[in-house]
Design a protein around this motif. Sequence first.
Motif, short mmCIF file in Angstrom:
data_model
loop_
_atom_site.label_atom_id
_atom_site.label_comp_id
_atom_site.label_asym_id
_atom_site.label_seq_id
_atom_site.Cartn_x
_atom_site.Cartn_y
_atom_site.Cartn_z
N LYS A 159 0.82 -1.23 0.00
CA LYS A 159 0.00 0.00 0.00
C LYS A 159 0.85 1.27 0.00
CE LYS A 159 -0.55 -0.08 5.02
NZ LYS A 159 -0.85 -1.24 5.81
N HIS A 160 2.14 1.15 0.26
CA HIS A 160 3.01 2.34 0.34
C HIS A 160 3.88 2.58 -0.89
CE1 HIS A 160 2.03 2.88 4.54
NE2 HIS A 160 2.37 1.62 4.81
N ILE A 161 3.92 1.61 -1.84
CA ILE A 161 4.98 1.70 -2.86
C ILE A 161 4.80 2.84 -3.86
CG2 ILE A 161 5.57 -0.74 -2.67
CD1 ILE A 161 4.28 -1.04 -5.47
N PHE A 162 3.61 3.47 -3.90
CA PHE A 162 3.43 4.61 -4.80
C PHE A 162 3.68 5.94 -4.09
CE2 PHE A 162 0.80 1.29 -6.86
CZ PHE A 162 1.48 1.23 -8.07
N GLU A 163 4.08 5.88 -2.83
CA GLU A 163 4.39 7.11 -2.08
C GLU A 163 5.79 7.58 -2.46
OE1 GLU A 163 4.00 6.15 2.06
OE2 GLU A 163 1.91 5.51 1.83
N PRO A 164 5.99 8.91 -2.63
CA PRO A 164 7.32 9.42 -2.97
C PRO A 164 8.36 9.04 -1.93
CG PRO A 164 5.67 11.16 -3.17
CD PRO A 164 4.99 9.98 -2.53
N PHE A 165 9.53 8.63 -2.40
CA PHE A 165 10.70 8.27 -1.60
C PHE A 165 10.54 6.97 -0.80
CE2 PHE A 165 11.04 12.94 -2.01
CZ PHE A 165 12.25 13.00 -2.66
N SER A 177 15.82 5.96 -5.79
CA SER A 177 15.39 7.10 -4.97
C SER A 177 14.00 6.89 -4.37
CB SER A 177 15.37 8.37 -5.81
OG SER A 177 14.40 8.26 -6.84
N GLY A 178 13.25 5.90 -4.88
CA GLY A 178 11.88 5.71 -4.42
C GLY A 178 10.91 6.70 -5.04
N LEU A 179 11.29 7.29 -6.17
CA LEU A 179 10.42 8.27 -6.84
C LEU A 179 9.74 7.69 -8.08
CD1 LEU A 179 12.71 11.42 -6.66
CD2 LEU A 179 10.60 11.04 -5.40
N GLY A 180 10.31 6.66 -8.67
CA GLY A 180 9.85 6.15 -9.96
C GLY A 180 8.38 5.77 -10.01
N LEU A 181 7.93 4.96 -9.05
CA LEU A 181 6.54 4.50 -9.07
C LEU A 181 5.56 5.62 -8.76
CD1 LEU A 181 6.75 0.94 -7.48
CD2 LEU A 181 6.38 1.53 -9.87
N SER A 182 5.99 6.56 -7.94
CA SER A 182 5.14 7.71 -7.64
C SER A 182 4.91 8.54 -8.90
CB SER A 182 5.80 8.56 -6.56
OG SER A 182 4.98 9.64 -6.21
N ILE A 183 5.96 8.73 -9.69
CA ILE A 183 5.83 9.46 -10.95
C ILE A 183 5.00 8.66 -11.94
CG2 ILE A 183 7.15 10.26 -12.96
CD1 ILE A 183 9.37 11.04 -10.94
N CYS A 184 5.20 7.34 -11.99
CA CYS A 184 4.39 6.49 -12.87
C CYS A 184 2.91 6.68 -12.56
CB CYS A 184 4.76 5.02 -12.69
SG CYS A 184 6.22 4.53 -13.61
N ARG A 185 2.57 6.68 -11.29
CA ARG A 185 1.16 6.84 -10.91
C ARG A 185 0.62 8.19 -11.40
NH1 ARG A 185 -0.86 6.78 -4.73
NH2 ARG A 185 0.46 8.62 -4.73
N GLN A 186 1.38 9.25 -11.24
CA GLN A 186 0.93 10.56 -11.71
C GLN A 186 0.75 10.57 -13.22
OE1 GLN A 186 3.26 13.83 -10.27
NE2 GLN A 186 2.47 13.64 -8.19
N PHE A 187 1.69 9.94 -13.94
CA PHE A 187 1.59 9.88 -15.40
C PHE A 187 0.38 9.06 -15.85
CE2 PHE A 187 6.36 10.75 -16.38
CZ PHE A 187 6.10 12.11 -16.39
N VAL A 188 0.10 7.97 -15.13
CA VAL A 188 -1.07 7.16 -15.46
C VAL A 188 -2.34 7.96 -15.19
CG1 VAL A 188 -2.40 5.12 -14.77
CG2 VAL A 188 0.05 4.92 -15.14
N GLN A 189 -2.37 8.66 -14.06
CA GLN A 189 -3.57 9.43 -13.69
C GLN A 189 -3.83 10.58 -14.65
OE1 GLN A 189 -2.58 10.29 -9.59
NE2 GLN A 189 -3.70 8.49 -8.84
#
Length: 198
Positions: A159-165, A177-189
């Motif tokens: 449940k946390h993997i889309f959180e930045p860092f 850096s822990g940023l990749g999946l958070s950015i992916c989610r924004q791009f998908v949205q």
Amino acid sequence: SHEFRTPLTSILSSTDLLELYGRNWDEERYLQYINSIQISVLEMVEMLNDIITLSRGDRGKLSLNPIKFNLKKAVTELIERERLNCKNSHQINLIYEASDFEVNADLKIINHILDNLLSNAIKFSPAGKDILLKVNIDQEFIYFEVQDEGMGIPEEEIKHIFEPFYRTKNASDITGSGLGLSICRQFVQVHKGDIKVK
């Protein structure tokens, strides 16, 4: 700030060593430290770009530039680039279940999303393991599914993997850096889509 500290420390220690001993080293060792500095700078530039992207997303400033393009051709080219990047350490397979036609989407963003997901699959899977990209399309959505045979994600951390860092406990010794999946989610949205992990 914590994420910037590591490459900055590496740059500082390399320049200190070059200043003290560089004139006495052979060319190979000298270039090794120059290369280390260059890699650290590139890491920082990439991280800065990711932070800027996240910031734009948080302010609702991510722009979508859709174009018509052949999806199968774009995905095939992306997989070829990933194979070159990983030096064939992994087998990347494509299952394309859609008919071969043009879609209307932001190609740059689609490439960024898939590049991140495939890079993660490579990074977190032992060499020689298979990675699969499945593509399907219906009247409403394009479906991308990336599967790997890597270390997996602890159930309580999913449940946390889309959180930045955010970095999972079992990935602490793998760079990122822990940023990749958070950015992916924004791009998908921004494409009015959804991203899930299992």
